[in-house]
Design a protein around this motif. Structure first.
Motif, PDB file in Angstrom:
ATOM      1  N   GLU A   1       0.834  -1.196   0.000  1.00 23.25           N
ATOM      2  CA  GLU A   1       0.000   0.000   0.000  1.00 23.25           C
ATOM      3  C   GLU A   1       0.876   1.257   0.000  1.00 23.25           C
ATOM      4  O   GLU A   1       0.614   2.211  -0.732  1.00 23.25           O
ATOM      5  CB  GLU A   1      -0.879  -0.044   1.246  1.00 23.25           C
ATOM      6  CG  GLU A   1      -2.174   0.672   1.081  1.00 23.25           C
ATOM      7  CD  GLU A   1      -2.991   0.610   2.366  1.00 23.25           C
ATOM      8  OE1 GLU A   1      -2.781  -0.316   3.173  1.00 23.25           O
ATOM      9  OE2 GLU A   1      -3.817   1.505   2.548  1.00 23.25           O
ATOM     10  N   THR A   2       1.920   1.232   0.816  1.00 24.23           N
ATOM     11  CA  THR A   2       2.804   2.397   0.892  1.00 24.23           C
ATOM     12  C   THR A   2       3.522   2.611  -0.435  1.00 24.23           C
ATOM     13  O   THR A   2       3.647   3.750  -0.903  1.00 24.23           O
ATOM     14  CB  THR A   2       3.850   2.210   2.014  1.00 24.23           C
ATOM     15  OG1 THR A   2       3.161   1.836   3.202  1.00 24.23           O
ATOM     16  CG2 THR A   2       4.637   3.482   2.270  1.00 24.23           C
TER      17      THR A   2
ATOM     18  N   GLU B   1       1.246   4.249  -2.851  1.00 27.76           N
ATOM     19  CA  GLU B   1       1.075   5.673  -2.536  1.00 27.76           C
ATOM     20  C   GLU B   1       2.293   6.469  -2.981  1.00 27.76           C
ATOM     21  O   GLU B   1       2.172   7.576  -3.496  1.00 27.76           O
ATOM     22  CB  GLU B   1       0.839   5.875  -1.033  1.00 27.76           C
ATOM     23  CG  GLU B   1      -0.514   5.352  -0.543  1.00 27.76           C
ATOM     24  CD  GLU B   1      -1.683   6.201  -1.028  1.00 27.76           C
ATOM     25  OE1 GLU B   1      -1.462   7.312  -1.537  1.00 27.76           O
ATOM     26  OE2 GLU B   1      -2.837   5.745  -0.883  1.00 27.76           O
ATOM     27  N   ILE B   2       3.479   5.893  -2.755  1.00 26.84           N
ATOM     28  CA  ILE B   2       4.715   6.568  -3.171  1.00 26.84           C
ATOM     29  C   ILE B   2       4.708   6.763  -4.681  1.00 26.84           C
ATOM     30  O   ILE B   2       4.969   7.852  -5.194  1.00 26.84           O
ATOM     31  CB  ILE B   2       5.958   5.757  -2.727  1.00 26.84           C
ATOM     32  CG1 ILE B   2       6.124   5.846  -1.203  1.00 26.84           C
ATOM     33  CG2 ILE B   2       7.223   6.249  -3.438  1.00 26.84           C
ATOM     34  CD1 ILE B   2       7.194   4.936  -0.623  1.00 26.84           C
TER      35      ILE B   2
ATOM     36  N   LEU C   1       3.382  12.065   1.909  1.00 26.47           N
ATOM     37  CA  LEU C   1       3.137  10.624   1.978  1.00 26.47           C
ATOM     38  C   LEU C   1       2.636  10.227   3.371  1.00 26.47           C
ATOM     39  O   LEU C   1       1.689   9.463   3.503  1.00 26.47           O
ATOM     40  CB  LEU C   1       4.396   9.840   1.635  1.00 26.47           C
ATOM     41  CG  LEU C   1       4.043   8.374   1.480  1.00 26.47           C
ATOM     42  CD1 LEU C   1       3.513   8.096   0.096  1.00 26.47           C
ATOM     43  CD2 LEU C   1       5.195   7.478   1.799  1.00 26.47           C
TER      44      LEU C   1
ATOM     45  N   LYS D   1      -0.896  11.184   3.693  1.00 29.06           N
ATOM     46  CA  LYS D   1      -1.806  10.277   2.980  1.00 29.06           C
ATOM     47  C   LYS D   1      -2.015   8.980   3.748  1.00 29.06           C
ATOM     48  O   LYS D   1      -3.136   8.470   3.828  1.00 29.06           O
ATOM     49  CB  LYS D   1      -1.236   9.952   1.591  1.00 29.06           C
ATOM     50  CG  LYS D   1      -1.421  11.074   0.605  1.00 29.06           C
ATOM     51  CD  LYS D   1      -1.137  10.628  -0.801  1.00 29.06           C
ATOM     52  CE  LYS D   1      -2.404  10.090  -1.452  1.00 29.06           C
ATOM     53  NZ  LYS D   1      -2.234   9.872  -2.889  1.00 29.06           N
ATOM     54  N   MET D   2      -0.929   8.443   4.295  1.00 26.45           N
ATOM     55  CA  MET D   2      -1.040   7.180   5.021  1.00 26.45           C
ATOM     56  C   MET D   2      -1.893   7.378   6.280  1.00 26.45           C
ATOM     57  O   MET D   2      -2.689   6.522   6.648  1.00 26.45           O
ATOM     58  CB  MET D   2       0.345   6.630   5.396  1.00 26.45           C
ATOM     59  CG  MET D   2       1.245   6.303   4.209  1.00 26.45           C
ATOM     60  SD  MET D   2       0.507   5.266   2.922  1.00 26.45           S
ATOM     61  CE  MET D   2       0.521   3.671   3.718  1.00 26.45           C
TER      62      MET D   2
ATOM     63  N   LYS E   1      -5.626   7.706   5.460  1.00 24.05           N
ATOM     64  CA  LYS E   1      -6.288   6.444   5.120  1.00 24.05           C
ATOM     65  C   LYS E   1      -6.925   5.793   6.333  1.00 24.05           C
ATOM     66  O   LYS E   1      -7.953   5.127   6.230  1.00 24.05           O
ATOM     67  CB  LYS E   1      -5.251   5.461   4.548  1.00 24.05           C
ATOM     68  CG  LYS E   1      -4.931   5.705   3.118  1.00 24.05           C
ATOM     69  CD  LYS E   1      -4.174   4.536   2.556  1.00 24.05           C
ATOM     70  CE  LYS E   1      -4.263   4.593   1.043  1.00 24.05           C
ATOM     71  NZ  LYS E   1      -3.827   3.395   0.407  1.00 24.05           N
TER      72      LYS E   1
END
Lengths: 386, 258
Positions: free
Chosen positions: A7-8, A11-12, B187, B190-191, B194
């Protein structure tokens, strides 16, 4: 296609592409034309937490390993391979510190690189030591607790903009490359200056210049790794950065394919969109096929690297070689699909071709990569026979 | 300062089609682009004056997308109002729901909207919310000159320049894209977004009856249809510029346009 990204990682990748689309696309032609350094993009990448994505968490990065480095590079290069080098060149300058730095050295530099407060550079190449990296002549002469550096490093990415440099010099001319030692040198150290800034064919938003050392005195605490370990510092670093050059090439090729697929569905000749012609279709298919297979190899390699596998020299060279040759072919074909328009600077496609060439040259020419692959191959066979 | 930024999930432009007399949209959709400027401005005001920013929307679970985008950029918390009865609510009903939610949140100094949503282009909800709440409203703000507890001075974009408007707080404003350059999410943001909790309120939670919303809205959409296709243009032929100009004037006269 599902690349089994976490998931990360997804996103990256998505965030890097969004930055490329929104922030880099509008300025890429101007940076290419003027050849200036994209500090503003470094700032955006840092605000987005991506600039130090590969730097361990305890030093202010995301701790997402080499894989994050290739994902960011790939997506930035898809839009501008030159501006991508602000990230990629810093990765090259930073990996020696990650791999060989002691606690004190890591704490001093990595957090400031992670937030793009400073950038870094790596200096190995010299005028007489390109493909033959063992031919370096720069010296570091011991003087009590200090070393005195003399020599010139050539074609150094980020040269003029960096604050911290890793350079490899000989501590004993007689012993030659076996005495090579990596030193961390800070900008502003007396005796350390810059030569001319190069005017390049491609990747023009990235700065390339000489590092000149004239009786430059550095303390022995600036040694990275151990005395005599310089070549290993360089080679282990290249094992990590050749995949990043592969990522740059793949991103660049993907960008060219993106443009070619779009254009071929707009351009009408003989009363039809050129995408309906089989001669164009086979070119597009070849491009996609080569990009996809290079990418799958690269992703596999980076998973192995982040798992801690050693001995990735052969695979790393294969990935760099395949991807960069592929990027050259793909960008040539993309210009061909654009025809006369592709040759004009009004379209982004000729720049992609100019940017692609360097990926076959730096981090070891593709001829040298073949020798590395062959050497590793023979070594593996001989070892398994025993 | 307590700021509510109202956001809306809208369909992506290439995911819309008209079928069975209705507009149908597929795909995940996106945050209304104009709302990005509202989110950015809300966060900038917070950074200057301290306080908190709450993102608010009316919609089903799909609309979490817009709230999470706001959270990823730096909004502190998110509230979504929904129950099935809300479906088909018109502009006035939606504004009523947002107003009741803002009252429920309580002690709000400023409600910020994007100037319009790109799906219906109505540009009416912000004004209606001001009306319901009895807050002064400054719409199409292009710059906030001054804001502190109790007072706002803003530049309101007009066709030929701008007005400088001073008002007391609480107030409702809508913003145009000249106001700022929205930042990109980080980032880590965003994490975090979520996993961030989203508070979901029903009509009862905000003190509204089902008789004020959904099918009971004052207006309803009867039918949607595609605009008629543009007729093909006509290219005038002629051998000299003078001849072409004459032909053009004749044509314009024929169409009674001049």
């Amino acid at each position: 296609m599902d690349y089994f990204l976490t998931e990360t990682q997804q996103e990256i990748r998505d965030l890097a592409y969004r930055i490329a689309e929104e922030k880099i696309k509008p300025v890429r032609a101007e940076y290419d034309e003027k050849g200036t350094f994209p500090w503003d993009i470094a700032r955006v990448l840092s605000d987005s937490d991506l600039f130090g994505s590969y730097i361990p968490e305890e030093y202010g990065g995301l701790g997402e390993g080499l894989f994050s480095g290739i994902l960011v590079t790939e997506q930035l290069a898809r839009i501008c391979s030159g501006i991508a080098l602000v990230f990629e060149g810093t990765l090259l300058g930073t990996y020696p510190l990650i791999l060989f730095g002691n606690e004190e050295q890591k704490e001093k530099y990595l957090p400031r690189i992670a937030n793009a407060e400073i950038i870094s550079a790596f200096g190995m190449t010299e005028s007489g030591a390109g493909s033959d990296a063992t031919g370096i002549k720069s010296t570091a002469t011991k003087d009590g607790d200090h070393y005195i550096l003399n020599g010139t490093k050539q074609w150094i990415t980020n040269a003029v903009e960096a604050e911290v440099y890793t350079v490899v010099c000989l501590t004993d001319k007689e012993r030659g490359i076996r005495s090579a030692t990596a030193f961390i040198v800070e900008r502003g150290t007396p005796g350390f200056g810059f030569g001319k800034k190069e005017n390049k064919m491609g990747i023009r938003a990235s700065s390339t210049a000489e590092l000149v050392f004239e009786d430059c005195r550095v303390h022995k605490s600036a040694i990275l790794g151990k005395v005599g370990q310089g070549l290993r510092v360089a080679m282990d670093t290249f094992d990590m950065t050749r995949p990043v050059v592969a990522a740059q090439a793949i991103g660049l090729a993907q960008g060219a394919l993106d443009e070619a697929v779009t254009y071929s569905q707009q351009r009408v000749q003989f009363g039809s969109k050129i995408a309906s012609f089989q001669s164009i279709q086979t070119m597009l298919a070849d491009m996609a096929m080569k990009i996809e297979s290079s990418r799958l190899l690269l992703y596999h390699l980076c998973r192995l690297a982040d798992r801690g596998d050693k001995d990735l020299t052969k695979l790393s060279a294969i990935a760099k070689l395949i991807s960069s040759d592929m990027a050259m072919q793909v960008t040539v074909d993309a210009v061909q699909i654009f025809g006369g328009y592709g040759y004009m600077r009004d379209y982004p496609i000729e720049k992609m071709l100019r940017d692609a060439k360097i990926t076959q040259i730096y981090e070891g020419t593709n001829q040298i990569q073949r020798l590395i692959i062959a050497n590793e191959l023979i070594r593996e066979y001989n070892r398994s026979k025993r | 300062m307590k700021i509510v930024v109202c956001v809306k999930r809208v369909p992506e432009i290439d995911q819309i089609k008209v079928a069975n007399d209705r507009i149908e949209a597929s795909g995940a959709g996106m945050t209304n682009p104009f709302d990005m400027y509202a989110i950015e401005e809300a966060i900038r005001i917070k950074e200057k004056t301290s306080g908190e920013v709450i993102a608010l929307t009316v919609g089903s679970e799909d609309s979490d997308l817009a709230l999470r985008e706001a959270l990823s950029i730096g909004v502190d918390s998110a509230v979504r109002v929904w129950q099935d009865d809300i479906k088909e609510s018109d502009i006035l009903a939606t504004a009523g729901i947002l107003s009741a939610a803002i009252e429920k949140i309580g002690d709000v100094d400023l409600a910020i909207f994007g100037k319009q949503a790109v799906d219906d282009d109505a540009s009416s909800v912000s004004g209606a919310v001001g009306g319901f709440l009895g807050f002064p409203q400054v719409l199409f703000v292009k710059k906030i000159r001054e804001i502190d507890e109790g007072k706002l001075v803003a530049e309101r974009a007009t066709e030929d320049g701008f007005d400088i408007v001073e008002t007391s707080l609480p107030a409702v404003i809508s913003v145009v894209k000249e106001i700022n350059e929205p930042r990109l999410p980080s980032l880590k943001g965003k994490m975090k977004a979520k996993k961030a909790p989203i508070e979901v309120l029903g009509l009862a939670d905000i003190g509204l009856e089902t008789t004020a919303v959904g099918a009971a809205s004052p207006s309803r959409q009867i039918k949607a249809e595609e605009p008629p296709p543009r007729p093909a243009g006509e290219i005038l032929q002629g051998s000299s510029p003078e001849e072409l100009a004459d032909a053009l004037i004749a044509k314009l006269k024929e169409e009674k346009l001049i």
